[in-house]
Design a protein around this motif. Structure first.
Motif, mmCIF file in Angstrom:
data_model
loop_
_atom_site.group_PDB
_atom_site.id
_atom_site.type_symbol
_atom_site.label_atom_id
_atom_site.label_comp_id
_atom_site.label_asym_id
_atom_site.label_seq_id
_atom_site.Cartn_x
_atom_site.Cartn_y
_atom_site.Cartn_z
ATOM 1 N N LEU A 130 0.875 -1.187 0.023
ATOM 2 C CA LEU A 130 0.202 -0.065 -0.061
ATOM 3 C C LEU A 130 0.959 1.069 0.010
ATOM 4 O O LEU A 130 0.659 2.199 -0.703
ATOM 5 C CB LEU A 130 -0.750 0.034 1.229
ATOM 6 N N GLY A 131 2.045 1.091 0.790
ATOM 7 C CA GLY A 131 2.794 2.503 0.916
ATOM 8 C C GLY A 131 3.601 2.682 -0.272
ATOM 9 O O GLY A 131 3.944 3.813 -0.853
ATOM 10 N N GLY A 132 3.901 1.582 -1.160
ATOM 11 C CA GLY A 132 4.837 1.668 -2.399
ATOM 12 C C GLY A 132 3.797 1.930 -3.540
ATOM 13 O O GLY A 132 4.591 2.709 -4.643
ATOM 14 N N LEU A 133 2.603 1.860 -3.420
ATOM 15 C CA LEU A 133 1.681 2.327 -4.744
ATOM 16 C C LEU A 133 1.658 3.613 -5.011
ATOM 17 O O LEU A 133 2.019 4.069 -6.179
ATOM 18 C CB LEU A 133 0.495 1.860 -4.405
ATOM 19 N N VAL A 134 1.174 4.569 -3.942
ATOM 20 C CA VAL A 134 0.838 6.010 -4.028
ATOM 21 C C VAL A 134 2.116 6.700 -4.536
ATOM 22 O O VAL A 134 1.816 7.645 -5.613
ATOM 23 C CB VAL A 134 0.266 6.642 -2.763
ATOM 24 N N PRO A 135 3.233 6.679 -4.259
ATOM 25 C CA PRO A 135 4.546 7.387 -4.757
ATOM 26 C C PRO A 135 4.562 7.004 -6.263
ATOM 27 O O PRO A 135 5.097 8.114 -7.036
ATOM 28 C CB PRO A 135 5.458 7.305 -3.845
ATOM 29 N N SER A 136 4.612 5.600 -6.526
ATOM 30 C CA SER A 136 4.768 5.200 -7.799
ATOM 31 C C SER A 136 4.046 5.759 -8.736
ATOM 32 O O SER A 136 4.262 6.068 -9.973
ATOM 33 C CB SER A 136 5.133 3.612 -7.589
ATOM 34 N N ALA A 137 2.503 5.449 -8.327
ATOM 35 C CA ALA A 137 1.601 6.100 -9.312
ATOM 36 C C ALA A 137 1.642 7.362 -9.609
ATOM 37 O O ALA A 137 1.339 8.093 -10.774
ATOM 38 C CB ALA A 137 0.222 5.428 -8.607
ATOM 39 N N ASN A 138 1.504 8.406 -8.745
ATOM 40 C CA ASN A 138 1.952 9.656 -8.790
ATOM 41 C C ASN A 138 3.056 10.177 -9.720
ATOM 42 O O ASN A 138 3.086 10.964 -10.566
ATOM 43 C CB ASN A 138 2.106 10.227 -7.316
ATOM 44 N N ALA A 139 4.269 9.401 -9.329
ATOM 45 C CA ALA A 139 5.525 9.802 -10.294
ATOM 46 C C ALA A 139 5.142 9.420 -11.682
ATOM 47 O O ALA A 139 5.598 10.272 -12.538
ATOM 48 C CB ALA A 139 6.691 8.974 -9.607
ATOM 49 N N LEU A 140 4.660 8.234 -11.913
ATOM 50 C CA LEU A 140 4.176 7.830 -13.321
ATOM 51 C C LEU A 140 3.224 8.821 -13.930
ATOM 52 O O LEU A 140 3.339 9.219 -15.178
ATOM 53 C CB LEU A 140 3.712 6.527 -13.383
ATOM 54 N N THR A 141 2.298 9.202 -13.200
ATOM 55 C CA THR A 141 1.065 9.929 -13.894
ATOM 56 C C THR A 141 1.480 11.430 -14.156
ATOM 57 O O THR A 141 1.367 12.188 -15.174
ATOM 58 C CB THR A 141 -0.076 10.272 -12.709
ATOM 59 N N ALA A 142 2.534 11.966 -13.333
ATOM 60 C CA ALA A 142 3.146 13.215 -13.613
ATOM 61 C C ALA A 142 3.998 13.291 -14.841
ATOM 62 O O ALA A 142 4.158 14.444 -15.286
ATOM 63 C CB ALA A 142 4.185 13.768 -12.475
ATOM 64 N N VAL A 369 4.777 18.626 -4.208
ATOM 65 C CA VAL A 369 6.019 17.788 -4.193
ATOM 66 C C VAL A 369 6.456 17.301 -5.872
ATOM 67 O O VAL A 369 7.711 17.404 -6.205
ATOM 68 C CB VAL A 369 6.087 16.514 -3.296
ATOM 69 N N ALA A 370 5.451 16.882 -6.206
ATOM 70 C CA ALA A 370 5.529 16.621 -7.793
ATOM 71 C C ALA A 370 6.093 17.531 -8.476
ATOM 72 O O ALA A 370 7.082 17.439 -9.547
ATOM 73 C CB ALA A 370 4.281 15.741 -8.388
ATOM 74 N N SER A 371 5.774 18.895 -8.226
ATOM 75 C CA SER A 371 6.117 19.685 -9.190
ATOM 76 C C SER A 371 7.382 20.506 -8.768
ATOM 77 O O SER A 371 8.213 21.228 -9.489
ATOM 78 C CB SER A 371 5.031 21.221 -9.072
ATOM 79 N N HIS A 372 7.967 20.230 -7.635
ATOM 80 C CA HIS A 372 9.106 21.001 -7.045
ATOM 81 C C HIS A 372 10.350 20.410 -7.597
ATOM 82 O O HIS A 372 11.597 20.924 -7.547
ATOM 83 C CB HIS A 372 8.786 20.964 -5.499
ATOM 84 N N LEU A 377 13.977 12.718 -9.521
ATOM 85 C CA LEU A 377 13.817 12.652 -8.033
ATOM 86 C C LEU A 377 12.430 12.715 -7.573
ATOM 87 O O LEU A 377 12.059 12.499 -6.538
ATOM 88 C CB LEU A 377 14.544 13.896 -7.716
ATOM 89 N N ARG A 378 11.483 12.625 -8.709
ATOM 90 C CA ARG A 378 10.068 12.644 -8.505
ATOM 91 C C ARG A 378 9.780 11.360 -7.298
ATOM 92 O O ARG A 378 9.286 11.677 -6.387
ATOM 93 C CB ARG A 378 9.359 12.913 -9.609
ATOM 94 N N GLY A 379 10.115 10.158 -7.820
ATOM 95 C CA GLY A 379 9.793 9.061 -7.349
ATOM 96 C C GLY A 379 10.325 9.041 -5.703
ATOM 97 O O GLY A 379 9.709 8.758 -4.782
ATOM 98 N N THR A 380 11.541 9.445 -5.746
ATOM 99 C CA THR A 380 12.269 9.383 -4.321
ATOM 100 C C THR A 380 11.664 10.284 -3.268
ATOM 101 O O THR A 380 11.411 10.054 -2.244
ATOM 102 C CB THR A 380 13.777 9.627 -4.727
ATOM 103 N N SER A 381 11.310 11.570 -3.866
ATOM 104 C CA SER A 381 10.851 12.686 -3.098
ATOM 105 C C SER A 381 9.548 12.442 -2.727
ATOM 106 O O SER A 381 9.143 12.479 -1.611
ATOM 107 C CB SER A 381 10.870 14.156 -3.956
ATOM 108 N N LEU A 382 8.752 11.871 -3.759
ATOM 109 C CA LEU A 382 7.372 11.386 -3.211
ATOM 110 C C LEU A 382 7.447 10.434 -2.189
ATOM 111 O O LEU A 382 6.666 10.237 -1.139
ATOM 112 C CB LEU A 382 6.456 10.820 -4.140
#
Length: 450
Positions: A130-142, A369-372, A377-382
């Motif tokens: 569950l924790g791994g999904l959101v940052p990965s999905a957001n990084a891909l969508t961005a 975060v995704a914009s900054h 570094l997007r996946g790592t920062s998220l």
């Protein structure tokens, strides 16, 4: 840090027409559907908590139930930290697929748990996925959204969490009285049976990630498939090696710490409510105005509404400024519940606003975060922000249980969650000041939807 060749360092944009075999919005839709299941698996514990407290032979108390509730969030902390880094190293697509399979399987196994100890272990293991999904999905969508619309798309995609929670509450009204709490966890396996095959067939890898790892031909193939072309007028300048050391030094240090701290406070309020609300509303006669799960449904519907409102506000006013207002709204709404309204209308209104504020704040933090940060570094920062932020989610169920066992009443819970939301507003206001020059100076767009 070396400057990458211009041919590998340009963002992607739809600057000229190209025939696409798949629409770019398909990426967001698939990730959104996965997040719906993520939200269901998160909120389902709160819907079943009253039943678990009555399970024969388990002898759960509010304190031990709060500890079990924290185990999933502890797993999410580890999963978010690990998967955010893995998505930058191994790819967004593979990380998303494995995370979905993992959390769905272990949530479904909760349905056959013979004891509280085994149930808790399954919840912890499910939390890793569950924790791994959101940052990965957001990084891909961005990767497939313009900077202008990234805040809106990010918050709209994250509406899947409360929608999943709403589905859990609605199914609970039907399944719990007839089939018991175990049926609620068995439903989670639907993600494996239905959604995972679709994502395996249709979900692409990030073209930016492919290019950054020397797989230029594959990156070009994805661009062609989704009608994306390079825009030579935009570039990122430097490529940063993915890793926590990079985002915890130099100009990235202060925003990284502040984003994480604000996430801790926000998730404390959001998941504290998601875990304990049915129990809180069902154990105090002053809130005896309907089904406890109906109050949880109001909170999640408010969060869905918050996704829409904050999507608009994030584009209109910027994600950070909007997040400050959203957190303040949550703080005030939860404080209203401390007055113990004698009518159901202000209670439902306060819970809807609390859902708007708490979940909306987190959506806006993710968008900020995704914009900054640059794409590398997007996946790592998220992952770092959401991973460290899970400390708030870990603490909230335990604090709620301890306050109840101490005889401080349901008001102590609402006070704790209100203070957390207020703290988030303060931290985000500071973050807005600290990050303003960096955000305006660093273009963060690599893919635009045509």
């Amino acid at each position: 840090m070396a400057t990458t060749p211009p041919t590998q360092n340009r963002p992607l944009a739809a600057t000229s027409p190209r025939r696409a075999s798949r629409p770019a919005w398909l990426v967001t839709l698939l990730c959104w559907l996965i997040v719906v299941f993520d939200g269901y698996d998160l909120i389902v514990y709160g819907t079943t908590l009253p039943s678990l407290l009555k399970e024969k032979g388990w002898d759960l108390t509010p304190t031990t139930a709060g500890f079990i509730g924290s185990l999933a969030f502890a797993g999410m902390l580890v999963g978010a930290l690990g998967a955010g880094l893995l998505s930058d190293r191994l790819g967004r697509r593979r990380t998303i697929l494995w995370a979905t399979l993992w959390f769905s399987a272990f949530t479904a196994l909760c349905a056959v748990a013979p004891s509280a100890e085994v149930f808790g272990a399954f919840r912890f293991l499910a939390g890793l996925g569950l924790g791994g999904l959101v940052p990965s999905a957001n990084a891909l969508t961005a990767e497939f959204v313009s900077r202008k619309h990234r805040s809106a798309v990010s918050t709209m995609m994250m509406s899947g969490v409360p929608i999943g929670g709403s589905i859990a509450a609605l199914l609970g009204l039907w399944l719990l009285p007839t089939y018991g709490w175990r049926s609620m966890y068995a439903v989670a396996f639907a993600a494996v049976l239905v959604l995972l095959p679709l994502c395996y067939l249709l979900l692409p890898e990030s073209p930016t990630w492919l290019r950054a790892h020397g797989r230029v031909a594959e990156g070009k193939a994805v661009e062609a498939q989704f009608g994306l072309v390079h825009d030579p007028s935009e570039h990122f300048g430097e490529t940063h090696a993915p890793g926590f050391r990079t985002i915890l030094r130099g100009s990235f240090l202060r925003p990284t710490v502040l984003f994480a701290a604000a996430t801790v406070a926000t998730l404390f309020a959001w998941y504290g409510l998601g875990t304990w609300l049915p129990k809180l509303m069902g154990s105090d006669p002053r809130f005896d105005m309907g089904q406890p799960l109906a109050f949880l449904l109001a909170l999640n519907l408010g969060a869905v509404l918050g996704s829409v409102v904050t999507a608009w506000a994030g584009v209109r006013f910027g994600p950070l400024r909007s997040a400050v207002v959203a957190a303040a709204v949550a703080c005030v709404a939860l404080a209203i519940l401390l007055t113990y309204p004698t009518d159901a209308t202000p209670i439902y209104a306060a819970l809807i606003l609390a859902g708007v504020g708490t979940h909306g704040t987190q959506c806006l933090i993710i968008a900020a975060v995704a914009s900054h940060y640059p794409p590398t570094l997007r996946g790592t920062s998220l992952g770092f922000a959401l991973g460290v932020g899970r400390l708030g989610a870990v603490l909230a169920p335990q604090v709620g249980g301890l306050l109840l066992d101490a005889g401080l009443g349901v008001g102590s819970n609402f006070l704790a969650f209100s203070v957390a939301a207020g703290l988030a507003a303060v931290l985000l206001a500071v973050t807005a000041v600290v990050t303003k020059p960096a955000v305006s100076a660093r273009p963060a767009v690599d893919v635009l939807v045509h």
